[in-house]
Design a protein around this motif. Structure first.
Motif, short mmCIF file in Angstrom:
data_model
loop_
_atom_site.label_atom_id
_atom_site.label_comp_id
_atom_site.label_asym_id
_atom_site.label_seq_id
_atom_site.Cartn_x
_atom_site.Cartn_y
_atom_site.Cartn_z
N TYR A 179 0.83 -1.21 0.00
CA TYR A 179 0.00 0.00 0.00
C TYR A 179 0.86 1.25 0.00
O TYR A 179 2.09 1.19 0.00
CB TYR A 179 -0.95 -0.02 1.21
CG TYR A 179 -1.78 -1.28 1.28
CD1 TYR A 179 -2.76 -1.55 0.32
CD2 TYR A 179 -1.57 -2.21 2.29
CE1 TYR A 179 -3.51 -2.71 0.37
CE2 TYR A 179 -2.31 -3.37 2.35
CZ TYR A 179 -3.29 -3.62 1.38
OH TYR A 179 -4.01 -4.78 1.43
N HIS A 180 0.17 2.39 0.03
CA HIS A 180 0.86 3.68 0.03
C HIS A 180 1.74 3.79 1.27
O HIS A 180 1.40 3.28 2.34
CB HIS A 180 -0.18 4.81 -0.01
CG HIS A 180 0.41 6.14 -0.35
ND1 HIS A 180 0.89 7.01 0.60
CD2 HIS A 180 0.62 6.75 -1.55
CE1 HIS A 180 1.35 8.11 0.02
NE2 HIS A 180 1.20 7.97 -1.30
N GLY A 289 -9.63 4.62 0.66
CA GLY A 289 -9.10 3.91 -0.50
C GLY A 289 -10.15 3.04 -1.16
O GLY A 289 -10.20 2.94 -2.40
N GLN A 292 -12.45 5.33 -3.04
CA GLN A 292 -11.80 5.86 -4.24
C GLN A 292 -11.54 4.77 -5.29
O GLN A 292 -11.17 5.08 -6.42
CB GLN A 292 -10.47 6.52 -3.87
CG GLN A 292 -10.60 7.71 -2.93
CD GLN A 292 -11.36 8.87 -3.57
OE1 GLN A 292 -11.31 9.09 -4.79
NE2 GLN A 292 -12.11 9.60 -2.75
N THR A 294 -9.19 2.51 -5.12
CA THR A 294 -7.78 2.09 -5.16
C THR A 294 -7.52 0.90 -4.26
O THR A 294 -6.43 0.30 -4.31
CB THR A 294 -6.87 3.26 -4.71
OG1 THR A 294 -7.24 3.67 -3.38
CG2 THR A 294 -7.00 4.44 -5.65
N MET A 295 -8.47 0.55 -3.42
CA MET A 295 -8.32 -0.60 -2.52
C MET A 295 -9.61 -1.41 -2.55
O MET A 295 -10.70 -0.87 -2.77
CB MET A 295 -8.02 -0.16 -1.07
CG MET A 295 -6.71 0.60 -0.92
SD MET A 295 -6.41 1.22 0.77
CE MET A 295 -6.20 -0.31 1.64
N THR A 296 -9.47 -2.71 -2.35
CA THR A 296 -10.66 -3.58 -2.34
C THR A 296 -11.18 -3.70 -0.92
O THR A 296 -10.54 -3.26 0.05
CB THR A 296 -10.30 -4.98 -2.85
OG1 THR A 296 -9.37 -5.59 -1.92
CG2 THR A 296 -9.65 -4.92 -4.24
#
Length: 601
Positions: A179-180, A289, A292, A294-296
């Motif tokens: 991740y970020h 996330g 957005q 960008t994450m499940t």
């Protein structure tokens, strides 16, 4: 006789630097005991790492399960392999942890056993001066807390702090890789803040624990001392006085305990606040996330599972750190006992000799327990092998000190004591004391059976030998008149027996030991006249052909000694046979006349 802890004197807070040095020294003292089980330690650490790897893998598998079951995947069948893998990993994490504990149990208990035995043996090596000054109740509490502290320190250092740090590293690496970077940054920031707060506050409040330990030991000493002297308390009706003294101790402990609890609550509240902030921030970022895209949903579950998995032990880490610090404080005093140097030690080349027959010589002996209060001044006398020398004089003249020096409970300041021409320091203490038997004025017995107390003079003696010794000491008929006979328990310090009965048990014990050197220190002082005459005849028989030193008050008991020494103010002022001393019309003659007149009135 104590609450969870107890009290007795104010203690200044320990300074950080000395405390740190003491804790490092305590840890270093512990390492040799662990290294004796190095293979078990290595195996336990391997199981620890394997268990943590399995534990960290659980959320990763759970993420895949959630993602495969999500609406976007439209799963038609259950991900059986993942589910079975999830269960296997959870099982492995638990089983490996239990295996680790089982393997390490021998290390913990073995170390405790060896340390406890070493402390016990070392206490017996310390001088009589130490044991006269010690506080038995407080010392026993120090040893008890110290051994418990070892178990806690070993288990929680290796199996909580170390695995938690391993898990933190693994989780942070996964978050940083998947991740970020902000996820790892928040995680590390929370951990650093948490640990910094925990260390700072724990160090600040450690002196409360040290104070409670000291108060606990001192109050326990007061309670035990009061109970040991139960009869004295009753004689003077001072139950209320004793209760008030103990309550004053408890009041001081109460004050320290309240401070300890308030500071603990502050620490717990601060830790909880830091963890709550970190968890909230990470869940917020993960949820954003997902929104957005960008994450499940599985990523959200993974982050949340990691947080729960990470912060639960991290929260426990704060408790463990506090308790480890407490354990180190508990262990300091116990290891401090091991650091006490024995006042009387064997020389590297000390000899083991058969001292029978034995000739004893005091040559220019001077001695003082306290340098400002000399006890003996230039004492010179000898006891030829097989002879009897008696020492008389007023209380405080230094008579009993002679026997303590002969046993080498203390080393003389000047002059020397010899047996068969060999100075005492040149003999091994065990060898020396095996050659001497003593019947002390104040006989203290073990809280065991009469048989055990007599047989203590010769461990492993047969029952017939013990019976013969009891008969020689004229106590056999008394023993057989008891319901349990030789199996009668004498109570703590022998309090169930009268003074005369204890004295006869001590005489039987010394007869059983059968040493070449005998010391009778007011050996018949607690006996009635009839029993004393019977015992005197027996003592005369057993001292025949033995080197005997008699410390006496009643002059009639030593009239046939080969030589009589009259002591006053730590010096020998007269010496000779009974007949010679009476003819000299000196101090001995005056003492004899006084005692004869007392017996006639």
């Amino acid at each position: 006789m104590r609450p969870a802890s107890a009290a007795a004197a104010d203690v200044a807070p320990a300074q950080t630097a000395p405390a740190q040095r003491n804790q490092l020294a305590t840890l270093r003292s512990l390492l040799p005991y662990l290294w004796q089980y190095k293979l078990r330690v290595i195996l336990a650490l391997s199981l620890l790492v394997a268990a943590k790897l399995a534990n960290v893998a659980v959320p990763l598998v759970l993420k895949d399960i959630v993602d495969q079951l999500g609406p976007e995947q439209q799963a038609l069948v259950l991900p059986v392999t993942l589910i079975l893998g999830y269960g296997a990993l959870r099982l492995a994490s638990s089983v490996l942890g239990e295996m680790r504990d089982a393997v390490f149990a021998k290390v913990t208990q073995g170390a405790i056993r060896k340390i406890a035995l070493q402390v016990f043996e070392h206490l017996h090596r310390l001088s009589l001066r130490f044991h006269l000054e010690r506080q038995t109740g407080g010392m026993s509490r120090d040893i008890d807390r110290g051994t418990k502290g070892i178990a806690f320190l070993l288990n929680f250092t290796l199996f909580n702090i170390l695995p938690t740090l391993v898990e933190i590293g693994l989780v942070a690496a996964i978050l940083l890789g998947k991740y970020h970077w902000t996820f790892a940054a928040v995680t590390f920031g929370t951990i650093v803040l948490y640990i910094g707060f925990t260390l700072g506050v724990t160090e600040w409040r450690m002196h409360f624990r040290r104070e409670m330990n000291d108060l606990d030991s001192k109050a326990n000493t007061r309670a035990i001392d009061s109970l040991i002297n139960y009869e004295t308390v009753k004689y003077f009706g001072n139950e209320r006085w004793e209760a008030e003294r103990y309550d004053r101790s408890l009041a001081k402990w109460e004050s320290a305990a309240v401070k300890n609890q308030v500071s603990l609550s502050f620490l717990n509240a601060g830790q909880a606040s830091i963890i709550a902030l970190g968890v909230t921030a990470l869940v917020w970022m993960a949820a954003d996330g997902v929104v957005q895209g960008t994450m499940t949903l599985g990523d959200l579950v993974l982050v949340n599972a990691f947080l729960l998995q990470l912060y639960a032990p991290l929260n426990f880490l704060g408790f463990v750190y506090r308790e480890i610090k407490n354990s180190l404080a508990d262990m300091e005093k116990m290891f401090g006992l091991l650091n006490r140097n024995a006042e009387v030690t064997d020389a590297p080349n000390a000899q083991v000799l058969d001292l029978a027959p034995a000739q004893v010589a005091f040559k220019g002996v001077s001695f003082a327990y306290d340098p400002e209060r000399p006890i003996l001044h230039d004492i010179n006398f000898s006891i030829p092998a097989g002879h009897t020398v008696a020492v008389v004089g007023a209380s405080g003249a230094g008579k009993s000190t002679l026997s303590r020096l002969l046993y080498r409970f203390y080393d003389v300041q000047s002059g020397r004591i010899e047996i068969n021409g060999v100075p005492l320091p040149a003999l091994q203490q065990d060898c020396l004391r095996a050659q001497i038997g003593i019947v002390p004025q104040d006989t203290v017995l073990f809280n065991d059976t009469i048989f055990y107390n007599i047989a203590y003079g010769k461990p492993g003696a047969s029952r017939d030998e013990v019976i013969e010794a009891a008969k020689s000491a004229h106590i056999y008929d008394f023993i057989m008149g008891l319901p349990a006979g030789f199996d009668t328990t004498v109570g703590e310090r022998g309090l169930k027996l009268s003074g005369g009965e204890k004295q006869r048990v001590a005489i039987a014990r010394t007869i059983l030991k059968n040493p070449p050197i005998l010391i009778f220190d007011e050996a018949t002082s607690a006996l009635d006249s009839q029993t004393e005459k019977a015992i005197q005849a027996e003592l005369k028989a057993i001292s025949a052909n033995r080197t005997t030193l008699i410390v006496a008050h009643r002059l009639s008991t030593i009239a046939d000694a080969d030589e009589i020494l009259v002591m006053q103010g730590g010096q020998i002022i007269e010496r000779g046979t009974h007949r010679d001393l009476l003819a000299a019309q000196g101090q001995y003659a005056r003492m004899w006349a006084l005692q004869q007149s007392e017996e006639q009135t």
